[in-house]
Scaffold this motif. Structure first.
Motif, PDB file in Angstrom:
ATOM      1  N   GLY A  18     -61.282 -17.790 -57.805  1.00 12.09           N
ATOM      2  CA  GLY A  18     -61.136 -16.892 -56.654  1.00 12.09           C
ATOM      3  C   GLY A  18     -61.919 -17.373 -55.452  1.00 12.09           C
ATOM      4  N   GLY A  19     -63.139 -17.863 -55.678  1.00 13.74           N
ATOM      5  CA  GLY A  19     -63.953 -18.388 -54.577  1.00 13.74           C
ATOM      6  C   GLY A  19     -63.326 -19.622 -53.948  1.00 13.74           C
ATOM      7  N   ALA A  20     -62.783 -20.500 -54.787  1.00 12.86           N
ATOM      8  CA  ALA A  20     -62.126 -21.705 -54.266  1.00 12.86           C
ATOM      9  C   ALA A  20     -60.888 -21.333 -53.459  1.00 12.86           C
ATOM     10  N   TYR A  21     -60.131 -20.357 -53.941  1.00 14.62           N
ATOM     11  CA  TYR A  21     -58.946 -19.901 -53.209  1.00 14.62           C
ATOM     12  C   TYR A  21     -59.337 -19.324 -51.852  1.00 14.62           C
ATOM     13  N   ASP A  22     -60.393 -18.517 -51.809  1.00 19.28           N
ATOM     14  CA  ASP A  22     -60.841 -17.936 -50.543  1.00 19.28           C
ATOM     15  C   ASP A  22     -61.274 -19.019 -49.555  1.00 19.28           C
ATOM     16  N   ARG A  23     -61.990 -20.041 -50.050  1.00 18.95           N
ATOM     17  CA  ARG A  23     -62.426 -21.124 -49.160  1.00 18.95           C
ATOM     18  C   ARG A  23     -61.234 -21.909 -48.625  1.00 18.95           C
ATOM     19  N   LEU A  24     -60.237 -22.185 -49.472  1.00 20.65           N
ATOM     20  CA  LEU A  24     -59.049 -22.909 -49.021  1.00 20.65           C
ATOM     21  C   LEU A  24     -58.256 -22.097 -48.005  1.00 20.65           C
ATOM     22  N   LYS A  25     -58.137 -20.806 -48.254  1.00 23.09           N
ATOM     23  CA  LYS A  25     -57.407 -19.930 -47.329  1.00 23.09           C
ATOM     24  C   LYS A  25     -58.114 -19.858 -45.975  1.00 23.09           C
ATOM     25  N   LYS A  26     -59.438 -19.749 -45.985  1.00 25.44           N
ATOM     26  CA  LYS A  26     -60.203 -19.700 -44.738  1.00 25.44           C
ATOM     27  C   LYS A  26     -60.071 -21.018 -43.968  1.00 25.44           C
ATOM     28  N   ALA A  27     -60.107 -22.142 -44.674  1.00 22.42           N
ATOM     29  CA  ALA A  27     -59.964 -23.443 -44.016  1.00 22.42           C
ATOM     30  C   ALA A  27     -58.584 -23.581 -43.383  1.00 22.42           C
ATOM     31  N   ALA A  28     -57.541 -23.099 -44.063  1.00 16.92           N
ATOM     32  CA  ALA A  28     -56.187 -23.179 -43.510  1.00 16.92           C
ATOM     33  C   ALA A  28     -56.059 -22.314 -42.258  1.00 16.92           C
ATOM     34  N   VAL A  29     -56.651 -21.130 -42.255  1.00 17.52           N
ATOM     35  CA  VAL A  29     -56.599 -20.253 -41.081  1.00 17.52           C
ATOM     36  C   VAL A  29     -57.349 -20.878 -39.920  1.00 17.52           C
ATOM     37  N   GLU A  30     -58.519 -21.464 -40.187  1.00 21.41           N
ATOM     38  CA  GLU A  30     -59.293 -22.111 -39.113  1.00 21.41           C
ATOM     39  C   GLU A  30     -58.542 -23.307 -38.543  1.00 21.41           C
ATOM     40  N   ARG A  31     -57.884 -24.084 -39.418  1.00 24.69           N
ATOM     41  CA  ARG A  31     -57.103 -25.225 -38.956  1.00 24.69           C
ATOM     42  C   ARG A  31     -55.947 -24.778 -38.073  1.00 24.69           C
ATOM     43  N   ARG A  32     -55.267 -23.689 -38.467  1.00 23.52           N
ATOM     44  CA  ARG A  32     -54.151 -23.161 -37.677  1.00 23.52           C
ATOM     45  C   ARG A  32     -54.628 -22.658 -36.314  1.00 23.52           C
ATOM     46  N   LYS A  33     -55.779 -21.969 -36.286  1.00 25.41           N
ATOM     47  CA  LYS A  33     -56.320 -21.483 -35.014  1.00 25.41           C
ATOM     48  C   LYS A  33     -56.707 -22.638 -34.103  1.00 25.41           C
ATOM     49  N   ALA A  34     -57.307 -23.687 -34.671  1.00 21.11           N
ATOM     50  CA  ALA A  34     -57.685 -24.854 -33.867  1.00 21.11           C
ATOM     51  C   ALA A  34     -56.444 -25.535 -33.297  1.00 21.11           C
ATOM     52  N   LYS A  35     -55.389 -25.621 -34.086  1.00 19.51           N
ATOM     53  CA  LYS A  35     -54.150 -26.237 -33.605  1.00 19.51           C
ATOM     54  C   LYS A  35     -53.534 -25.403 -32.489  1.00 19.51           C
ATOM     55  N   ASP A  36     -53.551 -24.081 -32.632  1.00 17.67           N
ATOM     56  CA  ASP A  36     -53.023 -23.204 -31.583  1.00 17.67           C
ATOM     57  C   ASP A  36     -53.831 -23.324 -30.301  1.00 17.67           C
ATOM     58  N   ARG A  37     -55.158 -23.447 -30.416  1.00 14.92           N
ATOM     59  CA  ARG A  37     -55.996 -23.608 -29.224  1.00 14.92           C
ATOM     60  C   ARG A  37     -55.665 -24.894 -28.492  1.00 14.92           C
ATOM     61  N   VAL A  38     -55.414 -25.960 -29.236  1.00 14.61           N
ATOM     62  CA  VAL A  38     -55.075 -27.243 -28.612  1.00 14.61           C
ATOM     63  C   VAL A  38     -53.709 -27.155 -27.929  1.00 14.61           C
ATOM     64  N   LEU A  39     -52.745 -26.532 -28.592  1.00 16.83           N
ATOM     65  CA  LEU A  39     -51.398 -26.446 -28.028  1.00 16.83           C
ATOM     66  C   LEU A  39     -51.326 -25.503 -26.829  1.00 16.83           C
TER      67      LEU A  39
END
Length: 112
Positions: A18-39
């Protein structure tokens, strides 16, 4: 292994997964937000903290309401910002229409 040890192993592995899943999900959301900021570029936020949409296009005055500075005053007042001072948005391009609007086209056709 006793039943207690098996239950303990199952609980511990669920906790780790569960902890690993939460960390992966948080990393994916942060990556998506960073990509949106760049675009999308930077948000058009003025120095007063309000969005460009709250500023008048001609005068530059801010129409957002802010809480009153007095503790006794309950009503909000208008922001004192006089000019938008944030990042400049992309220029709006103007392209003239290639054809007359539908109502005008009919008037031109009937006149001929």
């Amino acid at each position: 292994m006793t039943g207690f040890e098996i239950a303990l192993v199952i609980i511990a592995s669920g906790y780790v997964a569960g902890g690993a899943y939460d960390r992966l999900k948080k990393a994916a959301v942060e990556r998506r937000k960073a990509k949106d900021r760049v675009l999308n570029g930077p948000e058009p936020i003025c120095g007063c903290g309000h969005h460009l949409a709250y500023h008048d296009a001609r005068d530059g005055l801010c129409y957002a309401s802010v809480p009153a500075a007095d503790a006794g005053a309950e009503e909000a007042r208008r922001c004192s910002c006089r000019r938008y001072a944030g990042p400049e948005p992309l220029a709006t391009l103007y392209a003239p229409e290639l054809a007359a609007p539908v109502g005008e086209r009919r008037a031109v056709e009937s006149a001929d």
